[in-house]
Design a protein around this motif. Structure first.
Motif, PDB file in Angstrom:
ATOM      1  N   ASN A 117       0.847  -1.192   0.000  1.00 61.92           N
ATOM      2  CA  ASN A 117       0.000   0.000   0.000  1.00 61.92           C
ATOM      3  C   ASN A 117       0.883   1.242   0.000  1.00 61.92           C
ATOM      4  OD1 ASN A 117      -2.750  -1.366   0.564  1.00 61.92           O
ATOM      5  ND2 ASN A 117      -1.429  -2.164   2.184  1.00 61.92           N
ATOM      6  N   LEU A 118       0.482   2.231  -0.771  1.00 62.10           N
ATOM      7  CA  LEU A 118       1.303   3.430  -0.927  1.00 62.10           C
ATOM      8  C   LEU A 118       0.481   4.682  -0.657  1.00 62.10           C
ATOM      9  CD1 LEU A 118       3.881   4.929  -1.806  1.00 62.10           C
ATOM     10  CD2 LEU A 118       3.084   4.710  -4.174  1.00 62.10           C
ATOM     11  N   LYS A 119       1.056   5.588   0.131  1.00 64.24           N
ATOM     12  CA  LYS A 119       0.471   6.904   0.381  1.00 64.24           C
ATOM     13  C   LYS A 119       1.457   7.953  -0.116  1.00 64.24           C
ATOM     14  CE  LYS A 119      -1.431   9.788   4.140  1.00 64.24           C
ATOM     15  NZ  LYS A 119      -0.494  10.940   4.068  1.00 64.24           N
ATOM     16  N   ILE A 120       0.944   8.946  -0.856  1.00 64.92           N
ATOM     17  CA  ILE A 120       1.781  10.002  -1.424  1.00 64.92           C
ATOM     18  C   ILE A 120       1.379  11.346  -0.832  1.00 64.92           C
ATOM     19  CG2 ILE A 120       2.320  11.293  -3.525  1.00 64.92           C
ATOM     20  CD1 ILE A 120       3.736   8.654  -3.412  1.00 64.92           C
ATOM     21  N   ASP A 121       2.371  12.128  -0.420  1.00 59.88           N
ATOM     22  CA  ASP A 121       2.139  13.487   0.065  1.00 59.88           C
ATOM     23  C   ASP A 121       3.126  14.431  -0.619  1.00 59.88           C
ATOM     24  OD1 ASP A 121       0.103  13.176   2.299  1.00 59.88           O
ATOM     25  OD2 ASP A 121       1.641  11.761   2.964  1.00 59.88           O
ATOM     26  N   PHE A 122       2.646  15.641  -0.923  1.00 62.51           N
ATOM     27  CA  PHE A 122       3.496  16.677  -1.501  1.00 62.51           C
ATOM     28  C   PHE A 122       3.728  17.776  -0.471  1.00 62.51           C
ATOM     29  CE2 PHE A 122       1.387  14.685  -5.107  1.00 62.51           C
ATOM     30  CZ  PHE A 122       2.446  14.477  -5.984  1.00 62.51           C
ATOM     31  N   SER A 123       4.920  18.368  -0.506  1.00 59.17           N
ATOM     32  CA  SER A 123       5.226  19.433   0.449  1.00 59.17           C
ATOM     33  C   SER A 123       4.435  20.702   0.152  1.00 59.17           C
ATOM     34  CB  SER A 123       6.727  19.737   0.451  1.00 59.17           C
ATOM     35  OG  SER A 123       7.175  20.122  -0.842  1.00 59.17           O
ATOM     36  N   GLU A 124       4.009  20.878  -1.109  1.00 59.46           N
ATOM     37  CA  GLU A 124       3.194  22.029  -1.481  1.00 59.46           C
ATOM     38  C   GLU A 124       1.715  21.630  -1.445  1.00 59.46           C
ATOM     39  OE1 GLU A 124       4.319  25.046  -2.083  1.00 59.46           O
ATOM     40  OE2 GLU A 124       6.429  24.491  -1.895  1.00 59.46           O
ATOM     41  N   GLU A 125       0.916  22.439  -0.785  1.00 59.99           N
ATOM     42  CA  GLU A 125      -0.518  22.132  -0.696  1.00 59.99           C
ATOM     43  C   GLU A 125      -1.195  22.261  -2.052  1.00 59.99           C
ATOM     44  OE1 GLU A 125      -4.517  23.638   1.744  1.00 59.99           O
ATOM     45  OE2 GLU A 125      -2.526  24.391   2.273  1.00 59.99           O
ATOM     46  N   ASN A 126      -0.804  23.291  -2.818  1.00 59.61           N
ATOM     47  CA  ASN A 126      -1.370  23.523  -4.146  1.00 59.61           C
ATOM     48  C   ASN A 126      -0.283  23.308  -5.192  1.00 59.61           C
ATOM     49  OD1 ASN A 126      -3.970  24.382  -3.115  1.00 59.61           O
ATOM     50  ND2 ASN A 126      -2.985  26.313  -2.543  1.00 59.61           N
ATOM     51  N   LEU A 127      -0.537  22.413  -6.128  1.00 58.27           N
ATOM     52  CA  LEU A 127       0.441  22.111  -7.164  1.00 58.27           C
ATOM     53  C   LEU A 127       0.247  23.036  -8.360  1.00 58.27           C
ATOM     54  CD1 LEU A 127       0.410  18.193  -7.168  1.00 58.27           C
ATOM     55  CD2 LEU A 127       1.953  19.735  -5.940  1.00 58.27           C
ATOM     56  N   THR A 128       1.364  23.546  -8.888  1.00 63.37           N
ATOM     57  CA  THR A 128       1.347  24.328 -10.116  1.00 63.37           C
ATOM     58  C   THR A 128       2.379  23.724 -11.058  1.00 63.37           C
ATOM     59  OG1 THR A 128       3.118  25.912  -9.599  1.00 63.37           O
ATOM     60  CG2 THR A 128       0.929  26.364  -8.684  1.00 63.37           C
ATOM     61  N   ASP A 129       2.374  24.173 -12.320  1.00 61.44           N
ATOM     62  CA  ASP A 129       3.505  23.803 -13.153  1.00 61.44           C
ATOM     63  C   ASP A 129       4.652  24.769 -12.840  1.00 61.44           C
ATOM     64  OD1 ASP A 129       2.513  26.054 -14.472  1.00 61.44           O
ATOM     65  OD2 ASP A 129       2.694  25.208 -16.475  1.00 61.44           O
ATOM     66  N   ASN A 130       5.833  24.470 -13.376  1.00 59.15           N
ATOM     67  CA  ASN A 130       7.049  25.212 -13.032  1.00 59.15           C
ATOM     68  C   ASN A 130       7.216  25.273 -11.510  1.00 59.15           C
ATOM     69  OD1 ASN A 130       9.396  26.756 -13.307  1.00 59.15           O
ATOM     70  ND2 ASN A 130       8.244  28.656 -13.153  1.00 59.15           N
ATOM     71  N   LEU A 131       7.228  24.093 -10.891  1.00 62.37           N
ATOM     72  CA  LEU A 131       7.263  24.014  -9.429  1.00 62.37           C
ATOM     73  C   LEU A 131       8.203  22.912  -8.972  1.00 62.37           C
ATOM     74  CD1 LEU A 131       5.972  24.822  -6.629  1.00 62.37           C
ATOM     75  CD2 LEU A 131       4.388  22.916  -7.010  1.00 62.37           C
ATOM     76  N   ILE A 132       9.035  23.235  -8.001  1.00 57.66           N
ATOM     77  CA  ILE A 132       9.812  22.225  -7.284  1.00 57.66           C
ATOM     78  C   ILE A 132       9.074  21.896  -5.995  1.00 57.66           C
ATOM     79  CG2 ILE A 132      11.891  21.880  -5.904  1.00 57.66           C
ATOM     80  CD1 ILE A 132      13.503  23.193  -8.057  1.00 57.66           C
ATOM     81  N   THR A 133       8.876  20.615  -5.745  1.00 55.98           N
ATOM     82  CA  THR A 133       8.188  20.185  -4.533  1.00 55.98           C
ATOM     83  C   THR A 133       8.767  18.856  -4.077  1.00 55.98           C
ATOM     84  OG1 THR A 133       6.013  19.716  -3.538  1.00 55.98           O
ATOM     85  CG2 THR A 133       6.356  18.989  -5.800  1.00 55.98           C
ATOM     86  N   ASP A 134       8.669  18.587  -2.788  1.00 56.66           N
ATOM     87  CA  ASP A 134       9.115  17.305  -2.245  1.00 56.66           C
ATOM     88  C   ASP A 134       7.944  16.333  -2.233  1.00 56.66           C
ATOM     89  OD1 ASP A 134      11.772  18.075  -1.762  1.00 56.66           O
ATOM     90  OD2 ASP A 134      11.203  19.035   0.118  1.00 56.66           O
ATOM     91  N   MET A 135       8.211  15.126  -2.665  1.00 60.91           N
ATOM     92  CA  MET A 135       7.187  14.092  -2.788  1.00 60.91           C
ATOM     93  C   MET A 135       7.535  12.973  -1.808  1.00 60.91           C
ATOM     94  SD  MET A 135       6.122  12.329  -6.384  1.00 60.91           S
ATOM     95  CE  MET A 135       4.986  10.945  -6.506  1.00 60.91           C
ATOM     96  N   GLN A 136       6.677  12.772  -0.803  1.00 65.90           N
ATOM     97  CA  GLN A 136       6.946  11.762   0.223  1.00 65.90           C
ATOM     98  C   GLN A 136       6.218  10.462  -0.097  1.00 65.90           C
ATOM     99  OE1 GLN A 136       7.249  12.548   4.623  1.00 65.90           O
ATOM    100  NE2 GLN A 136       5.387  11.313   4.682  1.00 65.90           N
ATOM    101  N   TYR A 137       6.971   9.368  -0.050  1.00 65.77           N
ATOM    102  CA  TYR A 137       6.437   8.026  -0.277  1.00 65.77           C
ATOM    103  C   TYR A 137       6.332   7.308   1.063  1.00 65.77           C
ATOM    104  CZ  TYR A 137       7.961   8.796  -5.131  1.00 65.77           C
ATOM    105  OH  TYR A 137       8.161   9.296  -6.392  1.00 65.77           O
ATOM    106  N   THR A 138       5.150   6.783   1.373  1.00 62.66           N
ATOM    107  CA  THR A 138       4.965   5.944   2.556  1.00 62.66           C
ATOM    108  C   THR A 138       4.455   4.586   2.089  1.00 62.66           C
ATOM    109  OG1 THR A 138       4.438   7.885   3.929  1.00 62.66           O
ATOM    110  CG2 THR A 138       3.834   5.713   4.791  1.00 62.66           C
TER     111      THR A 138
END
Length: 288
Positions: A31-52
């Protein structure tokens, strides 16, 4: 000097031989849960993606170390991917365990705000699963996770980056590690809109260790040194959380990328006709 979009050239490798419409097997007990460090995603964006990754009692132990595919689709187009091996190899995963880690991703600019059919947001389909690193047909793909992500354009006040003096023309080589880059001279400058807030600065680049061993890289904001280092490898990426006080009070600030050594390819590389003065190979400057 605000503009609607900040477009940074960036090229992403596609996995050879993968067919998007191919049916993928499912994996029991994973089972996999994904979370992004940014609440709202845009293009031209760096964000951290957490895998659980949560492994339950139905899990059948993997017999080999599998690669994880991470694909972001816009319609039928694979916009970018972040395939990787997890920190703990999959052959060591066990029932009842949880494996958590984060990876930084860059969502490239892909939204056309001037498209008459654009309604303020776009949808990316995120697909994650396993495949054998020895497979180039796609037959070993096992899907674990699928999600639709809403993506909007960046805010209107996203800072613009202007490559001012000290830069050579943009170059491209899809087969190289950096894909796209600009060489600097001994010192190059960017003029960047001051957002008057804290922001993230990311610089990715390279050095020619054969031509210039022990070459120093220097980053400055206005007249203040941000960082100095000597890369141990031919490529580097540095990230900085910049405080607004460092940017000053003006509506623009200057980012200087400098080095202590330069070389002329024609003088050090056999058969080269390139007589330019080259310093650092910069492929990516991100400020937001």
């Amino acid at each position: 000097m605000w503009r609607k979009r900040l477009v940074i050239p960036f090229v992403f490798l596609l996995l050879i031989g993968i067919v998007s419409c191919q049916k993928k097997a499912e994996v029991k007990g994973v089972n996999l849960k994904i979370d992004f460090s940014e609440e709202n995603l845009t293009d031209n964006l760096i964000t951290d993606m957490q895998y659980t990754w949560t492994i339950d009692d139905n899990f059948a132990k993997f017999t080999q170390d599998l690669n994880i595919y991470v694909h972001f689709w816009h319609g039928e187009n694979l916009i970018f991917q972040d395939d990787h091996f997890p920190p703990v190899p999959t052959s060591q995963w066990e029932p009842g365990k949880e494996y958590v880690y984060s990876r930084r991703i860059y969502i490239p600019s892909f939204i056309d705000e001037f498209d008459p059919e654009f309604k303020g947001e776009e949808t990316l389909k995120l697909q994650i699963g396993f495949y054998s690193p020895y497979d180039r047909t796609g037959e070993s793909m096992q899907e674990v996770y699928s999600q639709k992500l809403k993506v909007t354009p960046p805010p209107l006040d996203t800072p613009e980056i202007i490559y001012e003096e000290g830069w050579h023309d943009l170059e491209e080589d899809p087969q190289s590690y950096l894909k796209q880059w600009r060489w600097t001279t001994k010192e190059a400058r960017c003029i960047i809109d001051n957002p008057h807030r804290d922001a993230l600065l990311v610089i990715r680049g390279g050095v020619n260790l054969e031509a210039l061993p022990e070459q120093k890289v220097i980053f400055k904001i206005n007249d203040q040194v941000l960082d100095e280092f000597i890369p141990e490898e031919s490529h580097f990426e540095r990230s900085y959380n910049i405080k607004k006080e460092m940017l000053g009070d003006k509506d623009e600030f200057i980012l200087t990328i400098a080095t202590d050594k330069t070389f002329i390819p024609a003088q050090v590389i056999p058969n080269s006709q390139d007589k330019r003065e080259l310093g650092l190979q910069i492929s990516f400057v991100y400020f937001r």
